[in-house]
Scaffold this motif. Structure first.
Motif, short mmCIF file in Angstrom:
data_model
loop_
_atom_site.label_atom_id
_atom_site.label_comp_id
_atom_site.label_asym_id
_atom_site.label_seq_id
_atom_site.Cartn_x
_atom_site.Cartn_y
_atom_site.Cartn_z
N LEU A 73 0.89 -1.25 0.14
CA LEU A 73 -0.08 0.06 -0.14
C LEU A 73 0.79 1.23 0.22
N GLY A 74 0.41 2.41 -0.83
CA GLY A 74 0.93 3.83 -0.66
C GLY A 74 -0.26 4.59 -0.41
N TYR A 75 0.00 5.43 0.52
CA TYR A 75 -1.31 5.95 1.14
C TYR A 75 -0.87 7.43 1.35
N ALA A 76 -1.44 8.39 0.52
CA ALA A 76 -1.12 9.89 0.93
C ALA A 76 -2.53 10.57 1.16
N PRO A 77 -2.69 10.73 2.62
CA PRO A 77 -3.95 11.29 2.96
C PRO A 77 -4.07 12.67 2.54
N GLN A 78 -5.28 13.35 2.71
CA GLN A 78 -5.15 14.78 2.64
C GLN A 78 -4.63 15.73 3.72
N ALA A 79 -4.71 14.98 4.89
CA ALA A 79 -4.24 15.94 6.03
C ALA A 79 -3.41 15.01 6.96
N VAL A 80 -2.23 15.15 7.35
CA VAL A 80 -1.42 14.52 8.19
C VAL A 80 -0.49 15.30 8.99
N ASP A 81 -0.35 14.93 10.24
CA ASP A 81 0.72 15.65 10.84
C ASP A 81 2.06 15.16 10.70
N LEU A 82 3.00 15.98 10.09
CA LEU A 82 4.21 15.37 9.86
C LEU A 82 5.20 15.97 11.07
N PRO A 83 6.29 15.20 11.15
CA PRO A 83 7.19 15.32 12.19
C PRO A 83 8.10 16.52 12.17
N GLU A 84 7.79 17.74 12.37
CA GLU A 84 8.33 18.99 12.11
C GLU A 84 9.98 18.75 12.32
N GLU A 85 10.45 18.25 13.17
CA GLU A 85 12.00 17.98 13.40
C GLU A 85 12.69 17.29 12.46
N LEU A 86 12.13 16.57 11.84
CA LEU A 86 12.74 15.79 10.86
C LEU A 86 13.09 16.43 9.28
N THR A 87 14.05 16.15 8.68
CA THR A 87 14.10 16.44 7.42
C THR A 87 13.32 15.64 6.49
N GLY A 88 12.98 16.14 5.30
CA GLY A 88 12.18 15.32 4.46
C GLY A 88 12.54 14.10 4.19
N ARG A 89 13.92 14.00 4.03
CA ARG A 89 14.65 12.73 3.63
C ARG A 89 14.47 11.89 4.86
N GLU A 90 14.49 12.37 5.90
CA GLU A 90 14.56 11.53 7.31
C GLU A 90 13.37 10.95 7.32
N PHE A 91 12.35 11.63 7.22
CA PHE A 91 10.76 11.43 7.20
C PHE A 91 10.55 10.23 5.95
N ALA A 92 10.88 10.36 4.83
CA ALA A 92 10.64 9.28 3.67
C ALA A 92 11.57 7.99 4.09
N MET A 93 12.60 8.23 4.86
CA MET A 93 13.23 6.87 5.17
C MET A 93 12.64 6.07 6.35
N HIS A 94 12.16 6.92 7.20
CA HIS A 94 11.25 6.36 8.34
C HIS A 94 10.25 5.75 7.84
N MET A 95 9.29 6.29 7.02
CA MET A 95 8.25 5.59 6.50
C MET A 95 8.66 4.23 5.39
N ALA A 96 9.73 4.45 4.89
CA ALA A 96 10.33 3.19 4.14
C ALA A 96 10.60 2.18 4.96
N ALA A 97 11.27 2.17 6.15
CA ALA A 97 11.37 1.53 7.35
C ALA A 97 10.31 0.81 7.90
N LEU A 98 9.31 1.53 8.06
CA LEU A 98 7.91 1.06 8.37
C LEU A 98 7.42 -0.10 7.25
N LYS A 99 7.76 0.29 6.20
CA LYS A 99 7.25 -0.53 5.08
C LYS A 99 7.95 -1.60 4.65
N GLY A 100 9.22 -1.88 5.55
CA GLY A 100 10.15 -2.98 5.44
C GLY A 100 11.06 -2.85 4.11
N LEU A 101 11.18 -1.73 3.52
CA LEU A 101 11.79 -1.52 2.20
C LEU A 101 13.45 -1.60 2.48
N ASP A 102 13.94 -1.84 1.57
CA ASP A 102 15.60 -1.70 1.66
C ASP A 102 15.90 -0.15 1.44
#
Length: 213
Positions: free
Chosen positions: A76-105
């Motif tokens: 699943l790839g999900y992009a909701p209309q409203a989401v609370d993003l972690p303000e302290e992270l960089t965009g790249r760090e957030f993306a890699m966090h999501m990738a880790a949750l998905k179990g991606l390399d």
């Protein structure tokens, strides 16, 4: 059919938002249209397993949820209309966090993230903190993380909102590319422009869903 919903219902404070909605979503782009507050976002949250329906069945590749929930979430790839993003992270760090949750390399996901953000005009800002992002940048970030891992089910709620016309065009191209192989279910204010490429356009209104004329 990849994904099915059968007699799906959902209420909030005893007010029915969806009342017995049924549909089949094959490979390709399925557009959801209808007035604001009609239940489109609710339907997407149910499909993405972010909420549970009050009644009815969601099926993924012929297997009903909850039995198929784990298999659905893995692709699943999900992009909701409203989401609370972690303000302290960089965009790249957030993306890699999501990738880790998905179990991606993570190495593969990082390269993919770079390629996606380059196409939608975010690449120069991926190492900046999310706290500094504009609304459009946040929208692009949420969209980019949804594409990580080339999901076979892509659920997008207004991914082109707050984007300029050129960026929205590039986002649309990425969506159409994914729709060649995946089941893509989306709401967008650009529905008229994308409708000719869609396999179906469904109207959600007053808790019901019908084929749009």
């Amino acid at each position: 059919m990849m994904l099915t919903v059968t007699r799906l219902s959902r209420s909030y404070r005893r007010k029915a938002v969806l009342a017995g909605v049924s549909a089949h979503f094959p490979v390709g782009l399925s557009l959801l249209v209808g007035p604001s507050g009609a239940g489109k976002s609710t339907l997407l949250r149910l499909i993405a397993t972010a909420e549970k329906p009050d009644g009815g069945v969601i099926g993924w590749e012929g297997v009903p949820l909850p039995r198929a929930r784990a298999a659905l979430r893995r692709t699943l790839g999900y992009a909701p209309q409203a989401v609370d993003l972690p303000e302290e992270l960089t965009g790249r760090e957030f993306a890699m966090h999501m990738a880790a949750l998905k179990g991606l390399d993570l190495r593969t996901a990082d390269a993919q993230f770079g390629a996606i953000t380059d196409r939608i005009g975010l690449h120069a800002d991926i190492n900046g903190r999310i706290a500094t992002y504009s609304g459009g940048m946040r929208r692009r970030l949420v969209f980019a993380q949804a594409l990580l891992g080339t999901p076979r089910l892509l659920v997008l709620d207004e991914p082109t909102a707050e984007l300029d016309a050129e960026t929205a065009h590039h986002v649309g191209l990425l969506i159409l590319e994914r729709a060649q192989e995946a089941c893509v279910i989306m709401t967008t204010h650009l529905a008229d422009a994308l409708a000719p490429q869609a396999v179906q356009v469904l109207r959600v209104e007053a808790g019901k869903m019908t084929a749009a004329s």
